[in-house]
Scaffold this motif. Sequence first.
Motif, PDB file in Angstrom:
ATOM      1  N   GLU A  14     -44.704  -5.565-109.552  1.00  0.00           N
ATOM      2  CA  GLU A  14     -44.731  -5.034-110.919  1.00  0.00           C
ATOM      3  C   GLU A  14     -44.635  -6.137-111.967  1.00  0.00           C
ATOM      4  O   GLU A  14     -43.713  -6.940-111.947  1.00  0.00           O
ATOM      5  CB  GLU A  14     -43.586  -4.035-111.114  1.00  0.00           C
ATOM      6  N   ILE A  27     -42.939  -7.879-118.867  1.00  0.00           N
ATOM      7  CA  ILE A  27     -41.940  -6.948-118.355  1.00  0.00           C
ATOM      8  C   ILE A  27     -42.034  -6.993-116.840  1.00  0.00           C
ATOM      9  O   ILE A  27     -43.029  -6.557-116.259  1.00  0.00           O
ATOM     10  CB  ILE A  27     -42.184  -5.524-118.892  1.00  0.00           C
ATOM     11  N   ASP A  28     -41.034  -7.591-116.220  1.00  0.00           N
ATOM     12  CA  ASP A  28     -40.965  -7.876-114.787  1.00  0.00           C
ATOM     13  C   ASP A  28     -41.986  -8.948-114.412  1.00  0.00           C
ATOM     14  O   ASP A  28     -42.913  -9.241-115.168  1.00  0.00           O
ATOM     15  CB  ASP A  28     -41.116  -6.622-113.935  1.00  0.00           C
ATOM     16  N   LEU A  55     -38.782 -10.003-119.632  1.00  0.00           N
ATOM     17  CA  LEU A  55     -37.770  -8.948-119.575  1.00  0.00           C
ATOM     18  C   LEU A  55     -37.720  -8.418-118.146  1.00  0.00           C
ATOM     19  O   LEU A  55     -38.695  -7.831-117.668  1.00  0.00           O
ATOM     20  CB  LEU A  55     -38.125  -7.823-120.548  1.00  0.00           C
ATOM     21  N   LEU A  56     -36.617  -8.652-117.456  1.00  0.00           N
ATOM     22  CA  LEU A  56     -36.473  -8.220-116.066  1.00  0.00           C
ATOM     23  C   LEU A  56     -35.679  -6.919-116.026  1.00  0.00           C
ATOM     24  O   LEU A  56     -34.515  -6.887-116.421  1.00  0.00           O
ATOM     25  CB  LEU A  56     -35.779  -9.302-115.240  1.00  0.00           C
ATOM     26  N   THR A  57     -36.314  -5.858-115.556  1.00  0.00           N
ATOM     27  CA  THR A  57     -35.640  -4.565-115.517  1.00  0.00           C
ATOM     28  C   THR A  57     -34.547  -4.541-114.456  1.00  0.00           C
ATOM     29  O   THR A  57     -33.545  -3.868-114.625  1.00  0.00           O
ATOM     30  CB  THR A  57     -36.637  -3.424-115.257  1.00  0.00           C
ATOM     31  N   HIS A  58     -34.761  -5.251-113.352  1.00  0.00           N
ATOM     32  CA  HIS A  58     -33.752  -5.399-112.302  1.00  0.00           C
ATOM     33  C   HIS A  58     -34.193  -6.512-111.362  1.00  0.00           C
ATOM     34  O   HIS A  58     -35.285  -7.051-111.494  1.00  0.00           O
ATOM     35  CB  HIS A  58     -33.494  -4.083-111.558  1.00  0.00           C
ATOM     36  N   SER A  59     -33.352  -6.875-110.397  1.00  0.00           N
ATOM     37  CA  SER A  59     -33.586  -8.093-109.624  1.00  0.00           C
ATOM     38  C   SER A  59     -34.278  -7.886-108.283  1.00  0.00           C
ATOM     39  O   SER A  59     -34.340  -8.815-107.488  1.00  0.00           O
ATOM     40  CB  SER A  59     -32.249  -8.814-109.401  1.00  0.00           C
ATOM     41  N   HIS A  63     -40.027  -6.990-108.462  1.00  0.00           N
ATOM     42  CA  HIS A  63     -39.982  -6.972-109.930  1.00  0.00           C
ATOM     43  C   HIS A  63     -39.603  -8.328-110.532  1.00  0.00           C
ATOM     44  O   HIS A  63     -39.890  -8.564-111.699  1.00  0.00           O
ATOM     45  CB  HIS A  63     -38.979  -5.932-110.433  1.00  0.00           C
ATOM     46  N   GLY A  81     -32.268 -10.276-118.774  1.00  0.00           N
ATOM     47  CA  GLY A  81     -32.043  -9.448-117.594  1.00  0.00           C
ATOM     48  C   GLY A  81     -30.569  -9.418-117.283  1.00  0.00           C
ATOM     49  O   GLY A  81     -29.743  -9.952-118.038  1.00  0.00           O
ATOM     50  N   SER A  82     -30.239  -8.846-116.159  1.00  0.00           N
ATOM     51  CA  SER A  82     -28.835  -8.779-115.751  1.00  0.00           C
ATOM     52  C   SER A  82     -28.334 -10.161-115.336  1.00  0.00           C
ATOM     53  O   SER A  82     -29.120 -11.084-115.089  1.00  0.00           O
ATOM     54  CB  SER A  82     -28.679  -7.814-114.578  1.00  0.00           C
TER      55      SER A  82
END
Length: 96
Positions: A14, A27-28, A55-59, A63, A81-82
């Motif tokens: 993604e 995004i990702d 922009l990382l939605t999750h790790s 993604h 990101g996180s």
Amino acid sequence: MYTITNVGGTPGGEAFLLVTEEKAALIDSGFACSAGRMVANIKDILQDRPLDYVLLTHSHYDHASGSAYVQDAWPDARVAGSVYAKKSSKSRLRGR
């Protein structure tokens, strides 16, 4: 006005490029194994414009594992990101 384009290097990895008149954000960052194709896709769209944000939605690897390649191509891009995604991305950079 804005555009959103799937720039992932392979299906399932993604990565979407959001481009406005002033800024560009990824995004990702998809799979590391197809990151070269993703970077080429982004360059085809942006031409001489910079990539401003990642922009990382999750790790998860599908993604975020292409982030190191994006950071190589656009070292000035700001990554959001996180905390875990940041740690994971830095370890990928060291491992290459």
